[in-house]
Design a protein around this motif. Structure first.
Motif, PDB file in Angstrom:
ATOM      1  N   HIS A 124       0.820  -1.215   0.000  1.00 34.55           N
ATOM      2  CA  HIS A 124       0.000   0.000   0.000  1.00 34.55           C
ATOM      3  C   HIS A 124       0.851   1.260   0.000  1.00 34.55           C
ATOM      4  O   HIS A 124       0.384   2.321  -0.424  1.00 34.55           O
ATOM      5  CB  HIS A 124      -0.935  -0.011   1.209  1.00 34.55           C
ATOM      6  CG  HIS A 124      -1.985  -1.059   1.120  1.00 34.55           C
ATOM      7  ND1 HIS A 124      -2.677  -1.545   2.219  1.00 34.55           N
ATOM      8  CD2 HIS A 124      -2.479  -1.748   0.052  1.00 34.55           C
ATOM      9  CE1 HIS A 124      -3.537  -2.465   1.837  1.00 34.55           C
ATOM     10  NE2 HIS A 124      -3.433  -2.604   0.526  1.00 34.55           N
ATOM     11  N   LYS A 125       2.092   1.165   0.489  1.00 29.22           N
ATOM     12  CA  LYS A 125       2.981   2.318   0.406  1.00 29.22           C
ATOM     13  C   LYS A 125       3.286   2.657  -1.047  1.00 29.22           C
ATOM     14  O   LYS A 125       3.440   3.819  -1.409  1.00 29.22           O
ATOM     15  CB  LYS A 125       4.280   2.035   1.160  1.00 29.22           C
ATOM     16  CG  LYS A 125       4.114   2.004   2.682  1.00 29.22           C
ATOM     17  CD  LYS A 125       5.439   1.671   3.361  1.00 29.22           C
ATOM     18  CE  LYS A 125       5.260   1.584   4.873  1.00 29.22           C
ATOM     19  NZ  LYS A 125       6.533   1.196   5.567  1.00 29.22           N
ATOM     20  N   VAL A 126       3.400   1.619  -1.878  1.00 25.67           N
ATOM     21  CA  VAL A 126       3.671   1.827  -3.296  1.00 25.67           C
ATOM     22  C   VAL A 126       2.385   2.082  -4.071  1.00 25.67           C
ATOM     23  O   VAL A 126       2.325   2.934  -4.962  1.00 25.67           O
ATOM     24  CB  VAL A 126       4.416   0.600  -3.879  1.00 25.67           C
ATOM     25  CG1 VAL A 126       4.676   0.782  -5.365  1.00 25.67           C
ATOM     26  CG2 VAL A 126       5.711   0.365  -3.120  1.00 25.67           C
ATOM     27  N   MET A 127       1.331   1.353  -3.728  1.00 21.94           N
ATOM     28  CA  MET A 127       0.062   1.423  -4.462  1.00 21.94           C
ATOM     29  C   MET A 127      -1.023   1.951  -3.516  1.00 21.94           C
ATOM     30  O   MET A 127      -1.919   1.226  -3.107  1.00 21.94           O
ATOM     31  CB  MET A 127      -0.312   0.035  -5.003  1.00 21.94           C
ATOM     32  CG  MET A 127      -1.494   0.042  -5.954  1.00 21.94           C
ATOM     33  SD  MET A 127      -1.907  -1.625  -6.535  1.00 21.94           S
ATOM     34  CE  MET A 127      -2.423  -2.385  -4.987  1.00 21.94           C
ATOM     35  N   SER A 128      -0.929   3.227  -3.194  1.00 22.56           N
ATOM     36  CA  SER A 128      -1.937   3.845  -2.333  1.00 22.56           C
ATOM     37  C   SER A 128      -3.156   4.243  -3.156  1.00 22.56           C
ATOM     38  O   SER A 128      -3.132   4.229  -4.396  1.00 22.56           O
ATOM     39  CB  SER A 128      -1.352   5.068  -1.631  1.00 22.56           C
ATOM     40  OG  SER A 128      -0.989   6.047  -2.587  1.00 22.56           O
ATOM     41  N   VAL A 129      -4.221   4.611  -2.458  1.00 17.39           N
ATOM     42  CA  VAL A 129      -5.444   5.041  -3.152  1.00 17.39           C
ATOM     43  C   VAL A 129      -5.177   6.297  -3.961  1.00 17.39           C
ATOM     44  O   VAL A 129      -5.618   6.427  -5.119  1.00 17.39           O
ATOM     45  CB  VAL A 129      -6.569   5.270  -2.123  1.00 17.39           C
ATOM     46  CG1 VAL A 129      -7.807   5.823  -2.808  1.00 17.39           C
ATOM     47  CG2 VAL A 129      -6.915   3.979  -1.395  1.00 17.39           C
ATOM     48  N   ASP A 130      -4.442   7.234  -3.369  1.00 16.11           N
ATOM     49  CA  ASP A 130      -4.130   8.470  -4.099  1.00 16.11           C
ATOM     50  C   ASP A 130      -3.288   8.185  -5.341  1.00 16.11           C
ATOM     51  O   ASP A 130      -3.499   8.791  -6.400  1.00 16.11           O
ATOM     52  CB  ASP A 130      -3.373   9.427  -3.177  1.00 16.11           C
ATOM     53  CG  ASP A 130      -4.245   9.900  -2.014  1.00 16.11           C
ATOM     54  OD1 ASP A 130      -5.479   9.847  -2.154  1.00 16.11           O
ATOM     55  OD2 ASP A 130      -3.686  10.308  -0.983  1.00 16.11           O
ATOM     56  N   ALA A 131      -2.333   7.244  -5.208  1.00 13.90           N
ATOM     57  CA  ALA A 131      -1.490   6.915  -6.359  1.00 13.90           C
ATOM     58  C   ALA A 131      -2.304   6.277  -7.484  1.00 13.90           C
ATOM     59  O   ALA A 131      -2.089   6.565  -8.663  1.00 13.90           O
ATOM     60  CB  ALA A 131      -0.365   5.977  -5.927  1.00 13.90           C
ATOM     61  N   VAL A 132      -3.259   5.427  -7.117  1.00 14.53           N
ATOM     62  CA  VAL A 132      -4.103   4.780  -8.139  1.00 14.53           C
ATOM     63  C   VAL A 132      -4.981   5.813  -8.828  1.00 14.53           C
ATOM     64  O   VAL A 132      -5.140   5.808 -10.059  1.00 14.53           O
ATOM     65  CB  VAL A 132      -4.947   3.666  -7.502  1.00 14.53           C
ATOM     66  CG1 VAL A 132      -5.958   3.119  -8.502  1.00 14.53           C
ATOM     67  CG2 VAL A 132      -4.058   2.538  -6.998  1.00 14.53           C
ATOM     68  N   GLU A 133      -5.574   6.728  -8.043  1.00 12.97           N
ATOM     69  CA  GLU A 133      -6.405   7.772  -8.642  1.00 12.97           C
ATOM     70  C   GLU A 133      -5.589   8.658  -9.577  1.00 12.97           C
ATOM     71  O   GLU A 133      -6.040   9.004 -10.679  1.00 12.97           O
ATOM     72  CB  GLU A 133      -7.042   8.607  -7.533  1.00 12.97           C
ATOM     73  CG  GLU A 133      -8.106   7.864  -6.730  1.00 12.97           C
ATOM     74  CD  GLU A 133      -8.689   8.724  -5.627  1.00 12.97           C
ATOM     75  OE1 GLU A 133      -8.130   9.822  -5.388  1.00 12.97           O
ATOM     76  OE2 GLU A 133      -9.692   8.319  -5.018  1.00 12.97           O
ATOM     77  N   GLN A 134      -4.377   9.022  -9.151  1.00 15.26           N
ATOM     78  CA  GLN A 134      -3.520   9.843 -10.000  1.00 15.26           C
ATOM     79  C   GLN A 134      -3.140   9.108 -11.278  1.00 15.26           C
ATOM     80  O   GLN A 134      -3.096   9.695 -12.371  1.00 15.26           O
ATOM     81  CB  GLN A 134      -2.256  10.241  -9.225  1.00 15.26           C
ATOM     82  CG  GLN A 134      -1.353  11.201  -9.968  1.00 15.26           C
ATOM     83  CD  GLN A 134      -2.029  12.531 -10.254  1.00 15.26           C
ATOM     84  OE1 GLN A 134      -2.730  13.064  -9.392  1.00 15.26           O
ATOM     85  NE2 GLN A 134      -1.841  13.063 -11.455  1.00 15.26           N
ATOM     86  N   LEU A 135      -2.878   7.796 -11.158  1.00 14.57           N
ATOM     87  CA  LEU A 135      -2.536   6.999 -12.330  1.00 14.57           C
ATOM     88  C   LEU A 135      -3.692   6.963 -13.322  1.00 14.57           C
ATOM     89  O   LEU A 135      -3.481   7.094 -14.539  1.00 14.57           O
ATOM     90  CB  LEU A 135      -2.157   5.575 -11.898  1.00 14.57           C
ATOM     91  CG  LEU A 135      -1.833   4.586 -13.014  1.00 14.57           C
ATOM     92  CD1 LEU A 135      -0.616   5.061 -13.808  1.00 14.57           C
ATOM     93  CD2 LEU A 135      -1.578   3.195 -12.449  1.00 14.57           C
ATOM     94  N   MET A 136      -4.922   6.797 -12.822  1.00  8.07           N
ATOM     95  CA  MET A 136      -6.080   6.757 -13.717  1.00  8.07           C
ATOM     96  C   MET A 136      -6.274   8.105 -14.414  1.00  8.07           C
ATOM     97  O   MET A 136      -6.605   8.163 -15.609  1.00  8.07           O
ATOM     98  CB  MET A 136      -7.327   6.382 -12.921  1.00  8.07           C
ATOM     99  CG  MET A 136      -7.267   5.000 -12.278  1.00  8.07           C
ATOM    100  SD  MET A 136      -6.946   3.675 -13.473  1.00  8.07           S
ATOM    101  CE  MET A 136      -8.444   3.722 -14.435  1.00  8.07           C
ATOM    102  N   GLU A 137      -6.077   9.207 -13.678  1.00  5.23           N
ATOM    103  CA  GLU A 137      -6.191  10.523 -14.296  1.00  5.23           C
ATOM    104  C   GLU A 137      -5.125  10.730 -15.361  1.00  5.23           C
ATOM    105  O   GLU A 137      -5.396  11.257 -16.442  1.00  5.23           O
ATOM    106  CB  GLU A 137      -6.089  11.609 -13.215  1.00  5.23           C
ATOM    107  CG  GLU A 137      -7.275  11.637 -12.254  1.00  5.23           C
ATOM    108  CD  GLU A 137      -7.094  12.676 -11.165  1.00  5.23           C
ATOM    109  OE1 GLU A 137      -6.050  13.373 -11.186  1.00  5.23           O
ATOM    110  OE2 GLU A 137      -7.987  12.811 -10.305  1.00  5.23           O
ATOM    111  N   ASP A 138      -3.893  10.317 -15.054  1.00  8.84           N
ATOM    112  CA  ASP A 138      -2.810  10.450 -16.028  1.00  8.84           C
ATOM    113  C   ASP A 138      -3.092   9.625 -17.282  1.00  8.84           C
ATOM    114  O   ASP A 138      -2.816  10.076 -18.416  1.00  8.84           O
ATOM    115  CB  ASP A 138      -1.486  10.011 -15.400  1.00  8.84           C
ATOM    116  CG  ASP A 138      -1.054  10.946 -14.273  1.00  8.84           C
ATOM    117  OD1 ASP A 138      -1.588  12.071 -14.201  1.00  8.84           O
ATOM    118  OD2 ASP A 138      -0.202  10.534 -13.456  1.00  8.84           O
ATOM    119  N   ASN A 139      -3.635   8.419 -17.101  1.00 15.42           N
ATOM    120  CA  ASN A 139      -3.966   7.585 -18.262  1.00 15.42           C
ATOM    121  C   ASN A 139      -5.037   8.236 -19.124  1.00 15.42           C
ATOM    122  O   ASN A 139      -4.978   8.189 -20.362  1.00 15.42           O
ATOM    123  CB  ASN A 139      -4.420   6.199 -17.795  1.00 15.42           C
ATOM    124  CG  ASN A 139      -3.270   5.348 -17.295  1.00 15.42           C
ATOM    125  OD1 ASN A 139      -2.114   5.623 -17.599  1.00 15.42           O
ATOM    126  ND2 ASN A 139      -3.571   4.335 -16.514  1.00 15.42           N
TER     127      ASN A 139
END
Length: 211
Positions: A124-139
């Protein structure tokens, strides 16, 4: 002699592997099992003495020495009580051994759960909720950019090649439309009813024959 002694020492610890560390739990289990074995041996000894005293008391009674037989029976009674006490002690030892074994398994489960929790925390340190949301926005933004680039390249290629301009296809489009227009046909003459045609021919024949 020296070589055989060397081989025997090597056999006790093959390949020079370090011996496993003996923990406090291991010592406690070993002590309890040793106590269990000692109690068993002591109880077996007490039971043997009790059986022997029973035979002695019977022999003394036959000899008429009741006072001695009474003393032997009292000693036998004492040995019997001691044997019963050993049963209670053995039960306590068994319960402790089983409790340690059960708690050891619980400890292993606890450590496994703790390791699993730590592994999840690391993930979860690598794949946090904020990181996943940011990744989806970037995609999504990257896909929009790719679509815009594709549209611009398509428009540029069409404008750069005169053969792909809309005017170059006007004549071909008109020809295709002409193929689907309905063909012109000669106008149809009005139909005469059957009864009127027969009367006309009769009148014409009568006029030509008599005149």
């Amino acid at each position: 002699m020296g070589s055989s002694g060397s081989k025997s020492r090597k056999g006790g610890n093959p390949a020079g592997k370090p011996r496993p560390e003996i923990t406090a739990k291991d010592r406690a289990e070993l002590d309890l099992k040793n106590a269990r074995d000692r109690l068993r041996r002591h109880q077996k000894k007490l039971d043997g003495e009790t059986e022997k005293m029973q035979k002695q008391a019977m022999a003394l009674i036959k000899q008429g020495r009741k006072d001695r037989a009474l003393m032997v029976l009292k000693l036998k009674k004492l040995k019997t009580k001691q044997s019963q006490q050993v049963d209670a002690q053995l039960l306590n030892v068994y319960e402790l051994i089983e409790t340690i074994s059960w708690e050891t398994e619980n400890l292993r489960v606890f450590r496994a759960l703790e390791e699993g929790k730590n592994a999840l925390n690391d993930i979860h340190k690598v794949m946090s909720v904020d990181a996943v949301e940011q990744l989806m926005e970037d995609n999504a933004e990257a896909q929009e950019v790719a679509d815009e680039i594709g549209r611009l390249l398509s428009d540029q290629s069409a404008s750069a090649d005169p053969e792909l301009a809309d005017d170059a296809f006007e004549a071909e489009l008109a020809a295709l439309e002409a193929e689907f227009e309905p063909q012109q046909t000669a106008p149809e003459l009005p139909q005469v009813p059957d009864g009127e045609v027969g009367g006309f021919f009769f009148f014409f024949f009568f006029f030509f024959f008599f005149f």
